[in-house]
Scaffold this active site. Sequence first.
Site, mmCIF file in Angstrom:
data_model
loop_
_atom_site.group_PDB
_atom_site.id
_atom_site.type_symbol
_atom_site.label_atom_id
_atom_site.label_comp_id
_atom_site.label_asym_id
_atom_site.label_seq_id
_atom_site.Cartn_x
_atom_site.Cartn_y
_atom_site.Cartn_z
ATOM 1 N N TYR B 52 0.862 -1.179 0.000
ATOM 2 C CA TYR B 52 0.000 0.000 0.000
ATOM 3 C C TYR B 52 0.903 1.235 0.000
ATOM 4 O O TYR B 52 2.002 1.210 0.556
ATOM 5 C CB TYR B 52 -0.919 0.014 1.228
ATOM 6 N N GLU B 53 0.426 2.314 -0.607
ATOM 7 C CA GLU B 53 1.318 3.440 -0.875
ATOM 8 C C GLU B 53 1.786 4.163 0.385
ATOM 9 O O GLU B 53 2.688 4.982 0.328
ATOM 10 C CB GLU B 53 0.660 4.425 -1.832
ATOM 11 N N SER B 54 1.202 3.838 1.527
ATOM 12 C CA SER B 54 1.668 4.423 2.780
ATOM 13 C C SER B 54 3.035 3.868 3.174
ATOM 14 O O SER B 54 3.606 4.306 4.173
ATOM 15 C CB SER B 54 0.656 4.147 3.884
#
Lengths: 285, 267
Positions: B52-54
């Site tokens: 996930y881009e986090s």
Amino acid sequence: MARFLPLSQAVAENLRDGDVAAFEGFTHLIPTAAAHEAIRQGFKDLTLVRMTPDIVYDQMIGMGMAKKIVFSYAGNPGVGLLRRLRDAVENGFPHKVEIEEHSHAAMANAYEAGAAGLPCAIFRGYRGAGLAEVNPNIKFIECPFTGERLAAVPAVRPDVTFIHAQKANRKGDVLIEGIIGIQKEAVLAAKRAVVTVEEVVENFDDLHPNLTVLPNWTVKAISVAPGGAHPSYAHGYYVRDNASYLEWDRISADRDRFRDWMQENVIARTSDAFAARVEHLRSEA
Amino acid sequence: MSEPGFTPNEMMTIAASRALGNDDVCFVGIGAPSAACNVARLTHAPDITLIYESGTIGTAPSVLPLSIGDGELCDTATATVSVPEMFRYWLQGGRVSIGFLGAAQIDRFGNINTTVIGDYVHPRTRLPGGGGAPEIATSSQEIFITMAQSKRGMVEKIDFFTSFGHGEGGDHRHRLGIETKGPTLLITDLAIWKPDAVTKEFTVVSLHAGVTREMVQETCGWKVKFAVALEDTPVPTAMELQTLRDLKARTDAAHKGASTSKGSIDG
């Protein structure tokens, strides 16, 4: 060297009208208490920078504090759109807001370039993307070695960055754990940085040496603000208040309801109010 | 439709999950892609790497995250890195095999708009914007897209090129110097689509159970092309269905009724 200050003083000493200001946090550790203090003190003409402007920027825009926003994703995460931002962009209410829109990759690279003291960031991006046509701060250069066409954006260099972190020690060093986002880069890219923390501990002697620590001399001021990231979360302290994000969708949908809510929950309060807001969220953390 | 024992949305998620393999490194968009990726992990692809881009790499959440940065993504991840590292080393570095995106608006060539409805400067509706999508779309080795069909969503011409699919079709990606494959699969609630080998226009290759060609056309804003040898999407197995429903039930309980199904335009 970091000074421990009450949040109202830390904000008053480090934020000015017209500043380029970043209140950073990537879903986690969003510096809401600092943003609310800025709202209470009524700053104007700010250029607000943030990868993911969410509720706090919606609030600042709705209160008429923003001249310009620089961002890469303007949504209410998991809920939908930002209604005060939409009202500003679509209807010019409470006034028109200038927009500089990027992708996440561009913003992340731009902060990193700021932290690295470079004038711009270079990366492989924006190929075929419409933003390159509407944002004049997106340009392309040719790699001097391979000839590859690469995107370039100006470094982000905020006048002041605000972040929220889990801990400071007595010396003022800062620890951020969990999803660390862009906070380190946002602090190091800025002229001044203010950090709110959940707590102050004696020292960091027992910590793993590779944990993210900002040395005290990279920060102007530290303010203790337990719960200060609410309704986002502080890993190890309290969980995300998902209900508040949903509720914001309703509050922000109406201009009058928004003003009433801001008056009651921000203007008429102090940063001490945050600790109670996360009490019911601590047991799950 | 006769009673098939599952909803079109469930069929969409399960069909999408089947497209993912154990060796994939998948950059996960929130909403529909997130559900499909986690069903894959909980069924046939237990070792899939979900990103996930986090900054969470190799995450294995027990419930679907409400945002791309929920704490459980970090708690269960192999590693959590900063956002610049995520986009520079892992995505731009070519380590992502599949970027899985949702879309507010899509055209027949897999170009996606999540930025504005109407004019960019004076939009009718200001959407959240691209987030990570513009570079996910070009740096991932290939792109899967999943969305429920509607005339508003599947349009002749998108209002804004948030992320580039096949552009005007044909070799447009190559002409822009983009050497990754781009959109190779579109999974909707009615059908599975793949791009034509030459024109790159999305073509229906498989219909879900009980779905007719007319139903696909009625919910699509362009004239739909169908493959000559049109297949039937296998219906969900009991195990797939149970896995998805358990996941949704755990998710609903964890988020206390908060919505998790409408975030498909998250960045």
